[in-house]
Design an enzyme around this catalytic site. Structure first.
Site, short mmCIF file in Angstrom:
data_model
loop_
_atom_site.label_atom_id
_atom_site.label_comp_id
_atom_site.label_asym_id
_atom_site.label_seq_id
_atom_site.Cartn_x
_atom_site.Cartn_y
_atom_site.Cartn_z
N PRO A 84 0.82 -1.22 0.00
CA PRO A 84 0.00 0.00 0.00
C PRO A 84 0.85 1.27 0.00
CG PRO A 84 -0.89 -1.62 1.54
CD PRO A 84 0.44 -2.14 1.08
N TYR A 85 1.99 1.23 0.69
CA TYR A 85 2.88 2.40 0.69
C TYR A 85 3.31 2.74 -0.74
CZ TYR A 85 7.27 4.97 0.87
OH TYR A 85 8.27 5.89 0.64
N GLY A 86 3.81 1.74 -1.47
CA GLY A 86 4.24 1.97 -2.85
C GLY A 86 3.10 2.50 -3.71
N THR B 14 0.63 4.41 -2.71
CA THR B 14 0.39 5.83 -2.41
C THR B 14 1.47 6.73 -3.01
OG1 THR B 14 1.55 5.74 -0.25
CG2 THR B 14 -0.83 5.29 -0.26
N LYS B 15 2.71 6.26 -3.07
CA LYS B 15 3.77 7.07 -3.68
C LYS B 15 3.56 7.18 -5.20
CE LYS B 15 6.41 8.84 -1.69
NZ LYS B 15 6.30 10.13 -0.93
#
Length: 320
Positions: A149-151, A153-154
């Site tokens: 999920p982090y990737g 959002t970036k």
């Protein structure tokens, strides 16, 4: 020039602010400190520049503060603020990542689109946009298939920048950071955790077998890439920013054991969801167009970080 740096008290933001001040720019730094789990470290990061006559500091939640005035006074905006970390981005925490990495970026772009003064917005992206990787080099044209999920959002932040560039002419450049390390690295990041464990003779957990590889980028090299991007005349582009070497986690452990003169007490646990097996940056585009040329070897950079960690956690009597 007037420069706005979001996330100015962080690992990368504080180094960038120092470098910009040394070049004679007026810097306004904004960051959230009060509710940060790393408040004392952030305060320490700013010590060198807090009294600088060309540095303005605002401790604020970027999501709630009115950014229009700050952005409209800036010639350049470096957007480094956000929520980092792959492993914590799952489950209910995803809402926090959306707020910090997607909605905040859109808020800044809204302010940027109405600015007649803005020459450049530099957006801090991540190698996590590429996904897992098998060891082959990622170029800027490689598929973007995040596995966390982090990737996601970036990557969403990058795409929002592009939308505002196409529709409103916001002059942005995005930089995809590959595993940045060095002094002031956050306590939740790998080198910091490993070196602290070595210094204080504490046990250490590694997820996976340790053979996963990373392209490690020394923070000072990264700062040079950011400053080059600030002066880059074209807009709407993205660049990989990597280091000199790609090395396995186990190799890093051996280097830290040599630096500390101690054998690390390691427990290996199963891989964590979202952790890529390998990251490796093709930086030929940054070399050609930004004149980016990383100068610090991994050994040199790790020695600098070891010195920082040693000072931060100088063993006291209670540690023996």
């Amino acid at each position: 020039m007037n420069i706005l740096v979001t996330g100015a008290a962080g690992f990368i933001g504080s180094h960038l602010s120092e470098a910009l001040l040394s070049l004679g720019y007026h810097v306004r730094g904004i960051d959230q400190i009060e509710h940060s789990p790393y408040r004392s470290i952030k305060e320490d990061n700013l010590k060198k520049i807090m009294g600088h006559p060309e540095f303005e500091w605002l401790a604020a939640d970027l999501l709630s503060v009115d950014l229009e005035g700050f952005v409209h006074e800036a010639d350049v905006v470096f957007h480094l603020a956000g929520l980092a970390g792959v492993r914590n981005s799952w489950g209910p925490s995803f809402a926090d990542y959306l707020q910090a990495n997607v909605l905040l970026t859109q808020k800044i772009l809204e302010a940027c689109k109405n600015s007649s003064k803005l020459k450049k917005l530099i957006y801090a992206s991540s190698s996590s946009v590429y996904g897992g990787g098998t060891g082959s080099y990622s170029t800027e044209n490689s598929p973007t298939r995040p596995i966390s999920p982090y990737g996601l959002t970036k990557l969403a932040g990058e795409q929002i920048c592009y939308i505002y560039y196409k529709q409103f002419g916001v002059p942005y450049t995005a930089l995809r950071y590959f595993t940045v390390y060095g002094p002031r690295q956050r306590p939740d990041m790998g080198f910091h955790k490993f070196m602290k464990a070595a210094l204080l003779s504490q046990p250490l957990t590694i997820y996976g077998n340790g053979e996963q590889k990373r392209d490690f980028t020394y923070v000072i090299d990264l700062i040079q890439a950011n400053i080059s991007a600030m002066n880059y005349s074209r807009h709407g582009s993205v660049f990989n920013v990597g280091g000199i070497e790609t090395t396995s986690v186990n190799d890093v452990v051996r280097k830290i054991e040599r630096l500390s003169g101690k054998k690390l007490q390691i427990t290996y646990l199963p891989e964590q969801p979202g952790d890529p097996f390998a990251t490796s940056a093709d930086i030929s585009r940054a070399r050609a167009e930004l004149r980016y040329s990383p100068a610090f070897s991994l050994d040199e950079g790790m020695a600098e970080q070891w010195s920082y960690i040693s000072g931060l956690y100088q063993p006291t009597k209670e540690h023996g």
